[in-house]
Design a protein around this motif. Structure first.
Motif, short mmCIF file in Angstrom:
data_model
loop_
_atom_site.label_atom_id
_atom_site.label_comp_id
_atom_site.label_asym_id
_atom_site.label_seq_id
_atom_site.Cartn_x
_atom_site.Cartn_y
_atom_site.Cartn_z
N VAL A 1 0.84 -1.21 0.00
CA VAL A 1 0.00 0.00 0.00
C VAL A 1 0.87 1.26 0.00
CG1 VAL A 1 -1.98 -1.13 1.07
CG2 VAL A 1 -0.24 -0.08 2.53
N ASP A 2 2.04 1.19 0.63
CA ASP A 2 2.94 2.34 0.59
C ASP A 2 3.43 2.59 -0.84
OD1 ASP A 2 2.65 2.68 3.28
OD2 ASP A 2 4.56 1.77 3.84
N MET A 3 3.83 1.52 -1.53
CA MET A 3 4.31 1.68 -2.90
C MET A 3 3.20 2.15 -3.83
SD MET A 3 6.69 -1.74 -3.21
CE MET A 3 8.18 -1.92 -2.24
N LYS A 4 1.99 1.66 -3.63
CA LYS A 4 0.88 2.08 -4.47
C LYS A 4 0.54 3.55 -4.22
CE LYS A 4 -1.17 -2.52 -4.88
NZ LYS A 4 -2.28 -3.41 -4.46
N GLU A 5 0.71 4.02 -2.98
CA GLU A 5 0.47 5.43 -2.70
C GLU A 5 1.51 6.30 -3.40
OE1 GLU A 5 0.40 9.30 -0.83
OE2 GLU A 5 2.07 7.86 -0.74
N ARG A 6 2.77 5.85 -3.36
CA ARG A 6 3.82 6.60 -4.06
C ARG A 6 3.61 6.55 -5.57
NH1 ARG A 6 7.16 4.06 -0.06
NH2 ARG A 6 7.90 2.53 -1.59
N THR B 1 -7.36 8.66 -7.72
CA THR B 1 -6.64 7.42 -7.41
C THR B 1 -5.64 7.63 -6.28
OG1 THR B 1 -6.83 6.71 -9.72
CG2 THR B 1 -5.16 5.61 -8.39
N GLU B 2 -4.96 8.78 -6.29
CA GLU B 2 -3.99 9.07 -5.23
C GLU B 2 -4.68 9.23 -3.88
OE1 GLU B 2 -1.49 11.01 -2.46
OE2 GLU B 2 -3.24 11.97 -3.36
N GLU B 3 -5.84 9.87 -3.89
CA GLU B 3 -6.60 10.02 -2.65
C GLU B 3 -7.04 8.68 -2.09
OE1 GLU B 3 -10.65 12.35 -1.06
OE2 GLU B 3 -9.86 12.69 -3.08
N GLN B 4 -7.49 7.79 -2.99
CA GLN B 4 -7.89 6.45 -2.57
C GLN B 4 -6.70 5.66 -2.05
OE1 GLN B 4 -11.13 4.98 -2.55
NE2 GLN B 4 -9.96 3.52 -1.32
N PHE C 1 -5.82 6.86 1.40
CA PHE C 1 -6.78 6.32 2.37
C PHE C 1 -6.49 4.86 2.66
CE2 PHE C 1 -10.81 4.12 3.22
CZ PHE C 1 -11.21 4.78 4.37
N ASN C 2 -6.20 4.07 1.61
CA ASN C 2 -5.87 2.66 1.81
C ASN C 2 -4.62 2.49 2.66
OD1 ASN C 2 -8.04 2.03 0.19
ND2 ASN C 2 -6.83 1.67 -1.65
N ILE D 1 -4.28 0.93 10.38
CA ILE D 1 -5.28 0.81 11.45
C ILE D 1 -5.77 -0.63 11.55
CG2 ILE D 1 -7.57 1.53 12.18
CD1 ILE D 1 -7.02 4.23 10.86
N GLN D 2 -6.08 -1.23 10.39
CA GLN D 2 -6.58 -2.61 10.39
C GLN D 2 -5.51 -3.58 10.87
OE1 GLN D 2 -7.93 -3.13 6.36
NE2 GLN D 2 -9.96 -2.32 6.79
N LEU D 3 -4.25 -3.30 10.53
CA LEU D 3 -3.17 -4.17 10.99
C LEU D 3 -3.09 -4.15 12.51
CD1 LEU D 3 -0.66 -5.91 10.60
CD2 LEU D 3 0.66 -3.80 10.31
#
Length: 486
Positions: free
Chosen positions: A273-278, A385-388, A391-392, A398-400
């Motif tokens: 999720v970190d890589m997808k955000e970047r 997409t970046e905002e999503q 958020f992810n 949090i879920q972790l």
């Protein structure tokens, strides 16, 4: 008291954080050989090989790799070549003399062009970074899929082992009751015990037979689920290697904070999720750069050929009489002038290609003005997409943390249940031995004996379920700590 219906819930406890993957189509459906014994690692390897969802994730990563390679190619200079051959009939232009001709003409032109983007708002660079991050995130997704599938197989594996132990316990209990019935039948035939005591024991034997049948069904159901998740043909003969030592179980040595601190920097899911955000952020920058002017450098080399390109070779000089004359001493003399004689010839193909070479180099400034708002719409979509993705990213953390806390609580409860059931088995075991001795001595009735036996038997079965439930919970926590071993 934990009942037989609770045993399956001990093993089939939901994993809050981990999503389980199941195969939809077979890849290796070969039936296992009779009596084959599989280790946990073998089961996991087979499942990873056959799982269709995991294969889809791997193919998606390959697609991401192609996109990444394409973005690298976009930054590199572009080059192309062209060859044109024409056959003219009728009026055309002689490329050698640039004069019109009305005869058949064969021409050829050859070009090589190259261009490179000097600057385009760093759009290509940002898209390269975005595709690289997406490709790396795909690798993390593949690993996460393997981890999820591994947890699923461990759950199934433990269910089979638990079912096997519970079946052995049920068979042992059934054999003990059957022996008790055999001994008491002799006494009953001799009239030494009341009929109620004898038939109460026979009823207990019937209950034990039902427990054995139920344990067999539960075991085969567990084998079926393991086979399904491994995507292989089901076989009743499959045997599993038990864990080395399950007698000395201890509480998990790490706290919730320690597990979270480790997993948040090591779990493939968080890295993904970190890589997808970047990647999404770079895609926004790339789309924004596409709105700016672009500067491009281009150049090329070209040459041409024509079958009408001709030259002349001097073969001699002659005196040519003209219409002019000169008068010398009253006498007229004709004027002669020298005239060169030439032999025409066509320039050779290689000669023309060599001598007709021309070069060019130039700069192009491309200014986007209006393109149907496609560039701006692309920027808007990339921002969404970046905002999503952002958020992810925050939600995954949090879920972790919630999942670690939940699984830690489950582990603590499982350990307490296991310890309590150990004491319960010991106490009911002692009570059963006393009741058996008193029943054999004729001090108590079979009702009291059966009550003590059933309590001991139920506690024994529940202890098996609690033991494997605790092992499962520790395996989940091992996953968070990177200690999951096969």
């Amino acid at each position: 008291m934990i009942t037989m219906n609770c045993v399956k819930s001990f093993i089939l406890v939901p994993l809050v954080f981990l999503s389980f993957l199941r195969a939809a189509y077979s890849q290796d459906t070969t039936a296992r050989t009779d009596g084959e014994t599989l280790t946990l690692k073998q089961c996991v390897d087979i499942a990873i090989k056959n799982n269709i969802t995991l294969k889809t994730t791997i193919l998606q990563q390959k697609s991401d790799w192609v996109a990444y390679q394409g973005s690298i190619g976009n930054i590199l200079p572009g080059a192309s070549g062209s060859i044109y051959h024409q056959d003219y009939n009728g009026r055309s232009i002689n490329p050698y003399t640039n004069q019109p001709v009305t005869q058949q003409q064969l021409t050829g032109s050859y070009q090589v062009n190259a261009s490179i983007a000097l600057w385009n708002g760093s759009s290509l660079t940002h898209y390269l970074k975005a595709n690289r991050e997406a490709y790396m995130a795909g690798g993390m997704d593949v690993q996460q899929g393997k981890d999820n599938l591994t947890i699923t197989i461990i759950l199934d594996y433990l269910a089979v082992l638990s079912g096997k132990e519970q079946l052995n316990a049920a068979i042992s209990q059934d054999s003990a009751t059957r022996e008790q019935v055999r001994v008491n039948q002799v006494k009953f035939d001799q009239g030494a015990i009341p009929p109620g005591d004898y038939y109460n024991l026979k009823g207990t034997l019937g209950q034990n037979d039902v427990a054995v049948a139920t344990a067999i069904q539960n075991l085969e159901t567990a084998k079926m689920k393991l086979s399904t998740d491994m995507n292989i043909q089901y076989s009743t003969s499959i045997q599993l290697v038990p864990f080395a030592d399950t007698s000395d179980l201890q509480p998990y040595p790490y706290s919730i904070e320690e597990m979270y601190a480790y997993s948040v920097t090591h779990l493939p899911l968080i890295e993904s999720v970190d890589m997808k955000e970047r990647a999404a952020l770079n895609a926004v920058k790339g789309a924004r750069g596409a709105l700016l002017p672009g500067l491009y450098l281009g150049g090329g080399v070209a040459t041409n050929y024509s079958n009408l390109a001709q030259g002349q070779t001097l073969i001699g000089t002659t005196q040519q009489e003209t219409s002019q004359y000169v008068t010398v001493g009253g006498t007229q003399y004709n004027v002669f002038v020298p005239s060169d004689n030439y032999n025409p010839y066509t320039y050779k193909y290689g000669y023309q290609l060599k001598n007709n070479i021309n070069y060019y180099i130039g700069l192009q400034l491309q200014i986007p003005i209006l393109n149907g708002f496609s560039a701006r719409n692309r920027l808007r979509n990339n921002r969404i997409t970046e905002e999503q993705a952002h958020f992810n990213q925050s939600t995954a953390r949090i879920q972790l943390r919630q999942s670690i806390a939940t699984d830690y609580i489950n582990m603590t409860a499982a350990y307490k249940s296991y310890v309590a059931l150990e004491r319960e088995v010991a106490d009911f075991g002692n009570a059963y031995q006393v009741a058996k001795a008193r029943y054999d001595a004729g001090v108590i009735t079979s009702y009291d004996f059966v009550l003590a036996k059933n309590s001991f038997d139920a506690a024994t079965v529940n202890l098996i379920g609690a033991k494997y439930n605790f092992i499962l919970q520790t395996k989940i926590l091992d996953y968070y700590m990177g200690r999951l071993s096969l």
